[in-house]
Design a protein around this motif. Structure first.
Motif, PDB file in Angstrom:
ATOM      1  N   ALA A 168       0.834  -1.204   0.000  1.00  0.00           N
ATOM      2  CA  ALA A 168       0.000   0.000   0.000  1.00  0.00           C
ATOM      3  C   ALA A 168       0.868   1.253   0.000  1.00  0.00           C
ATOM      4  CB  ALA A 168      -0.928  -0.008   1.208  1.00  0.00           C
ATOM      5  N   LEU A 169       1.949   1.249   0.775  1.00  0.00           N
ATOM      6  CA  LEU A 169       2.856   2.398   0.808  1.00  0.00           C
ATOM      7  C   LEU A 169       3.546   2.587  -0.539  1.00  0.00           C
ATOM      8  CD1 LEU A 169       4.148   4.647   2.492  1.00  0.00           C
ATOM      9  CD2 LEU A 169       5.882   2.985   3.239  1.00  0.00           C
ATOM     10  N   THR A 170       3.975   1.490  -1.151  1.00  0.00           N
ATOM     11  CA  THR A 170       4.628   1.573  -2.462  1.00  0.00           C
ATOM     12  C   THR A 170       3.681   2.133  -3.511  1.00  0.00           C
ATOM     13  OG1 THR A 170       5.971  -0.358  -1.876  1.00  0.00           O
ATOM     14  CG2 THR A 170       5.876   0.248  -4.205  1.00  0.00           C
ATOM     15  N   THR A 171       2.453   1.636  -3.516  1.00  0.00           N
ATOM     16  CA  THR A 171       1.459   2.106  -4.489  1.00  0.00           C
ATOM     17  C   THR A 171       1.126   3.571  -4.262  1.00  0.00           C
ATOM     18  OG1 THR A 171       0.537  -0.130  -4.582  1.00  0.00           O
ATOM     19  CG2 THR A 171      -0.829   1.661  -5.426  1.00  0.00           C
ATOM     20  N   ALA A 172       0.983   3.969  -2.986  1.00  0.00           N
ATOM     21  CA  ALA A 172       0.692   5.374  -2.681  1.00  0.00           C
ATOM     22  C   ALA A 172       1.822   6.279  -3.157  1.00  0.00           C
ATOM     23  CB  ALA A 172       0.472   5.534  -1.182  1.00  0.00           C
ATOM     24  N   ALA A 173       3.070   5.853  -2.986  1.00  0.00           N
ATOM     25  CA  ALA A 173       4.201   6.664  -3.440  1.00  0.00           C
ATOM     26  C   ALA A 173       4.170   6.847  -4.954  1.00  0.00           C
ATOM     27  CB  ALA A 173       5.515   5.999  -3.013  1.00  0.00           C
ATOM     28  N   ALA A 174       3.831   5.781  -5.690  1.00  0.00           N
ATOM     29  CA  ALA A 174       3.744   5.898  -7.146  1.00  0.00           C
ATOM     30  C   ALA A 174       2.631   6.858  -7.560  1.00  0.00           C
ATOM     31  CB  ALA A 174       3.516   4.519  -7.759  1.00  0.00           C
ATOM     32  N   LEU A 175       1.485   6.757  -6.920  1.00  0.00           N
ATOM     33  CA  LEU A 175       0.370   7.637  -7.258  1.00  0.00           C
ATOM     34  C   LEU A 175       0.687   9.094  -6.923  1.00  0.00           C
ATOM     35  CD1 LEU A 175      -2.619   5.424  -6.046  1.00  0.00           C
ATOM     36  CD2 LEU A 175      -1.906   5.852  -8.404  1.00  0.00           C
ATOM     37  N   LEU A 176       1.349   9.321  -5.788  1.00  0.00           N
ATOM     38  CA  LEU A 176       1.728  10.684  -5.417  1.00  0.00           C
ATOM     39  C   LEU A 176       2.710  11.275  -6.415  1.00  0.00           C
ATOM     40  CD1 LEU A 176       2.085  10.381  -1.534  1.00  0.00           C
ATOM     41  CD2 LEU A 176       0.415  11.777  -2.788  1.00  0.00           C
ATOM     42  N   ALA A 177       3.634  10.460  -6.897  1.00  0.00           N
ATOM     43  CA  ALA A 177       4.606  10.950  -7.881  1.00  0.00           C
ATOM     44  C   ALA A 177       3.905  11.394  -9.159  1.00  0.00           C
ATOM     45  CB  ALA A 177       5.637   9.863  -8.192  1.00  0.00           C
ATOM     46  N   VAL A 178       2.940  10.618  -9.605  1.00  0.00           N
ATOM     47  CA  VAL A 178       2.197  10.974 -10.814  1.00  0.00           C
ATOM     48  C   VAL A 178       1.350  12.220 -10.575  1.00  0.00           C
ATOM     49  CG1 VAL A 178       0.409  10.203 -12.408  1.00  0.00           C
ATOM     50  CG2 VAL A 178       2.180   8.599 -11.660  1.00  0.00           C
ATOM     51  N   ALA A 193       8.404  17.483  -5.209  1.00  0.00           N
ATOM     52  CA  ALA A 193       7.525  16.514  -4.559  1.00  0.00           C
ATOM     53  C   ALA A 193       7.404  15.234  -5.383  1.00  0.00           C
ATOM     54  CB  ALA A 193       6.146  17.127  -4.341  1.00  0.00           C
ATOM     55  N   ALA A 194       7.326  15.402  -6.708  1.00  0.00           N
ATOM     56  CA  ALA A 194       7.243  14.234  -7.582  1.00  0.00           C
ATOM     57  C   ALA A 194       8.506  13.401  -7.475  1.00  0.00           C
ATOM     58  CB  ALA A 194       6.999  14.666  -9.023  1.00  0.00           C
ATOM     59  N   ALA A 195       9.669  14.087  -7.451  1.00  0.00           N
ATOM     60  CA  ALA A 195      10.933  13.362  -7.354  1.00  0.00           C
ATOM     61  C   ALA A 195      11.057  12.624  -6.031  1.00  0.00           C
ATOM     62  CB  ALA A 195      12.099  14.331  -7.530  1.00  0.00           C
ATOM     63  N   ALA A 196      10.620  13.272  -4.943  1.00  0.00           N
ATOM     64  CA  ALA A 196      10.692  12.616  -3.638  1.00  0.00           C
ATOM     65  C   ALA A 196       9.804  11.380  -3.591  1.00  0.00           C
ATOM     66  CB  ALA A 196      10.294  13.607  -2.553  1.00  0.00           C
ATOM     67  N   SER A 197       8.596  11.517  -4.135  1.00  0.00           N
ATOM     68  CA  SER A 197       7.685  10.376  -4.133  1.00  0.00           C
ATOM     69  C   SER A 197       8.204   9.262  -5.031  1.00  0.00           C
ATOM     70  CB  SER A 197       6.291  10.821  -4.593  1.00  0.00           C
ATOM     71  OG  SER A 197       5.742  11.773  -3.702  1.00  0.00           O
ATOM     72  N   ALA A 198       8.745   9.639  -6.192  1.00  0.00           N
ATOM     73  CA  ALA A 198       9.301   8.633  -7.089  1.00  0.00           C
ATOM     74  C   ALA A 198      10.494   7.934  -6.457  1.00  0.00           C
ATOM     75  CB  ALA A 198       9.696   9.278  -8.415  1.00  0.00           C
ATOM     76  N   GLY A 199      11.288   8.699  -5.717  1.00  0.00           N
ATOM     77  CA  GLY A 199      12.424   8.086  -5.035  1.00  0.00           C
ATOM     78  C   GLY A 199      11.983   7.079  -3.986  1.00  0.00           C
ATOM     79  N   MET A 200      10.929   7.433  -3.245  1.00  0.00           N
ATOM     80  CA  MET A 200      10.410   6.485  -2.256  1.00  0.00           C
ATOM     81  C   MET A 200       9.894   5.224  -2.941  1.00  0.00           C
ATOM     82  SD  MET A 200       7.321   6.971   0.528  1.00  0.00           S
ATOM     83  CE  MET A 200       8.295   8.122   1.514  1.00  0.00           C
ATOM     84  N   LEU A 253      11.426   1.442  -2.275  1.00  0.00           N
ATOM     85  CA  LEU A 253      10.595   0.342  -1.799  1.00  0.00           C
ATOM     86  C   LEU A 253      10.557  -0.803  -2.804  1.00  0.00           C
ATOM     87  CD1 LEU A 253       7.637   2.417  -0.302  1.00  0.00           C
ATOM     88  CD2 LEU A 253       9.270   1.036   0.992  1.00  0.00           C
ATOM     89  N   THR A 254      10.458  -0.457  -4.094  1.00  0.00           N
ATOM     90  CA  THR A 254      10.427  -1.488  -5.124  1.00  0.00           C
ATOM     91  C   THR A 254      11.750  -2.234  -5.190  1.00  0.00           C
ATOM     92  OG1 THR A 254       8.823  -0.209  -6.412  1.00  0.00           O
ATOM     93  CG2 THR A 254      10.042  -1.920  -7.578  1.00  0.00           C
ATOM     94  N   ALA A 255      12.875  -1.502  -5.095  1.00  0.00           N
ATOM     95  CA  ALA A 255      14.188  -2.142  -5.119  1.00  0.00           C
ATOM     96  C   ALA A 255      14.364  -3.092  -3.927  1.00  0.00           C
ATOM     97  CB  ALA A 255      15.283  -1.080  -5.128  1.00  0.00           C
ATOM     98  N   ARG A 256      13.906  -2.657  -2.760  1.00  0.00           N
ATOM     99  CA  ARG A 256      14.005  -3.519  -1.578  1.00  0.00           C
ATOM    100  C   ARG A 256      13.208  -4.804  -1.775  1.00  0.00           C
ATOM    101  NH1 ARG A 256      11.242  -2.111   4.298  1.00  0.00           N
ATOM    102  NH2 ARG A 256      11.683  -4.134   5.294  1.00  0.00           N
ATOM    103  N   PHE A 257      11.982  -4.660  -2.271  1.00  0.00           N
ATOM    104  CA  PHE A 257      11.137  -5.829  -2.505  1.00  0.00           C
ATOM    105  C   PHE A 257      11.777  -6.770  -3.521  1.00  0.00           C
ATOM    106  CE2 PHE A 257       6.973  -7.374  -4.566  1.00  0.00           C
ATOM    107  CZ  PHE A 257       6.878  -8.457  -3.703  1.00  0.00           C
ATOM    108  N   ALA A 258      12.296  -6.197  -4.613  1.00  0.00           N
ATOM    109  CA  ALA A 258      12.916  -7.024  -5.643  1.00  0.00           C
ATOM    110  C   ALA A 258      14.138  -7.749  -5.094  1.00  0.00           C
ATOM    111  CB  ALA A 258      13.292  -6.159  -6.840  1.00  0.00           C
TER     112      ALA A 258
END
Length: 500
Positions: free
Chosen positions: A245-255, A264-271, A275-280
């Protein structure tokens, strides 16, 4: 003497042949107690190519159809067709060990009445000479899972008491844990046996882990039915939904932030990227780290979080009013002037016209896992106005218009013949309940005349009257429950309430 039936639901996978071959070989090798029969439940939506049965398949293998309603419904069809004290379920992609039938019989022999089920031991063979892939690790978890139907035997009486598997679980996921929790809640013990099966890892494709996220909707149903502690009771870990949910929210906030604020977009995209890199990496690190596996993990790790949240939302919407698998498990309808308009002595399928709201009412019941039957007086057969074949053709047209009906019963006798099936006698209701493996008290009967309600009372079932123009006032006055429409009657069934 111990008696048991083996039930194998299938969608026609080639692995079915190897499973049945191993079972038959085990019977030939060991003269011990064998199954009364092996019931293969063909759960393909429509008949297709012949099932991959072994050439030596004998009369001990029986094939029935369940109409493509999912593994829970297929297993229910199998155990209801069985006539033995015990029913053992096997998945169609497992490989029973040597002497499995004799070992099953030994596991079940002399179990006290307090024990309602016995689980076999599952082995998932590891890959040779390399680390397991993500899918192989997930499949290996079956070896330590509790009460899975890869190899699980239940007393038939326990299955009947509990209403069998909850058919709201349309996938091979959680339906076995749900049944086990309900069995334990009802006071039935579950034990681990000594028999063994092997569960190989089958090919599943690049996006298998993404498709598996559909299980998040089933988790909602488990939560609704068994409460927030269901994971601990079922031996499940906490899961990653909050992080997804946190990962998805970060992607939506970036968009959303991109048109207004680059920072703000860059910060959200970075988050999102972190998170995606950690999961992978958590999925890549224990694996073989081959180029193909790394590519699969990178792609699916980006797609899994939003997919998980999407299925979770679907589950919340679909199961927002879900309650425990109980109450009326079967609804039996009168046919004429209840589901279809009454055409006296009709034998012509072309003249079948559904009653208003009939399809919607039946679909609502199906979506809640309630099975549907029809019990109908057809005295026109005795009068010679129509034949039994005409009745069946009309019934087939009803199914074309209103969807699948699990059981049909009709009385061909005339008033005054003294049969036990013509309503208001309870015979049809009792037969329908027996065919579905439930008690009449597990059924609700919905009809438009007093005879329907009297038959329900005589059988010990719940009766709900939906009056029409031919319903007499005295019948309405005497009915314990009435509803103005079919949809309102279904409200009563699903809500469990009783209302005048």
């Amino acid at each position: 003497m111990l008696s048991y039936t083996v039930v194998v639901p299938t969608v026609g996978r080639e692995s079915l042949r190897a499973l049945l071959h191993a079972l038959l070989a085990g019977l030939d090798a060991d003269p011990g107690p064998g199954p009364h029969e092996i019931i293969v439940v063909d759960d393909r939506p429509a008949p297709g190519a012949p099932l991959p049965l072994p050439p030596s398949a004998g009369p001990e293998i029986r094939v029935i159809r369940s109409g493509g309603r999912g593994p829970a419904a297929a297993r229910n069809a199998g155990w209801r067709a069985a006539a033995t004290e015990w029913v053992a379920f096997l998945d169609d992609d497992v490989e029973p060990g040597p002497g499995w039938p004799a070992r099953l019989a030994a596991d079940l022999a002399d179990l006290p009445p307090s024990v309602g089920g016995s689980q076999g031991r599952v082995t998932v063979p590891p890959p040779d000479g390399r680390r397991p892939t993500d899918r192989e690790r997930n499949t290996a978890g079956l070896a330590s899972a509790d009460w899975i139907t890869a190899d699980m035997a239940y007393r038939r009486g326990v299955l009947a008491e509990l209403g069998g598997f909850d058919e709201r679980f349309r996938r091979a996921y959680r339906e076995d844990a749900d049944l086990a929790l309900r069995a334990l809640d009802a006071g039935h013990g579950l034990v681990l046996g000594d028999r063994r099966i092997t569960h190989p890892v089958r090919p599943a494709g690049f996006w298998a882990s993404l498709r598996a996220q559909a299980g998040n909707a089933d988790d909602v149903l488990m939560w609704r039915v068994h409460g927030p502690a269901w994971r601990a009771r079922a031996g499940e870990g906490r899961g990653l939904l909050r992080r997804h949910a946190l990962t998805t929210a970060a992607a939506l906030l970036a968009v959303a932030a991109a048109p207004r604020s680059r920072a703000a977009a860059a910060a959200s995209a970075g988050m999102w990227a972190a998170l995606t890199a950690r999961f992978a990496w958590e999925r890549i690190r224990p694996g073989p780290r081959t180029p193909g596996e790394v590519t699969t993990m990178l792609a699916t790790s980006a797609a899994i979080p939003p997919a998980a949240i999407w299925y979770r939302a679907r589950g919340l919407a679909a199961h927002r009013r879900a309650r425990s698998w109980g109450g009326p498990r079967v609804v039996l309808f009168d046919r004429d002037d209840t589901l279809i308009r009454d055409v006296p002595y009709n034998g012509d399928p072309a003249r079948v016209e559904p009653m208003p709201g009939a399809r919607r009412a039946l679909d609502r019941l199906r979506s809640h896992g309630v099975r549907i039957g029809v019990v109908s007086n057809q005295s026109g057969v005795a009068k010679g106005r129509i034949g039994a074949g005409d009745v069946r053709r009309v019934n087939a047209r009803v199914e074309e218009l209103l969807g699948r009906v699990d059981v049909w019963e009709f009385c061909p006798h005339d008033d005054g013949e003294g049969c036990g099936c013509r309503k208001p006698e309870p015979g049809m209701i009792e037969r329908a309940a027996e065919r579905l493996g439930v008690l009449p008290s597990d059924c609700a009967v919905i009809g438009d005349v007093g005879g329907d309600i009297e038959a329900a009372a005589a059988a010990g079932a719940r009766g709900i009257l939906v009056p029409t123009g031919r319903t007499r006032p005295v019948e309405i006055a005497r009915a314990p429950e009435t509803a103005p429409t079919l949809d309102a009657a279904v409200d009563l069934v699903l809500g469990g309430r009783r209302r005048r």
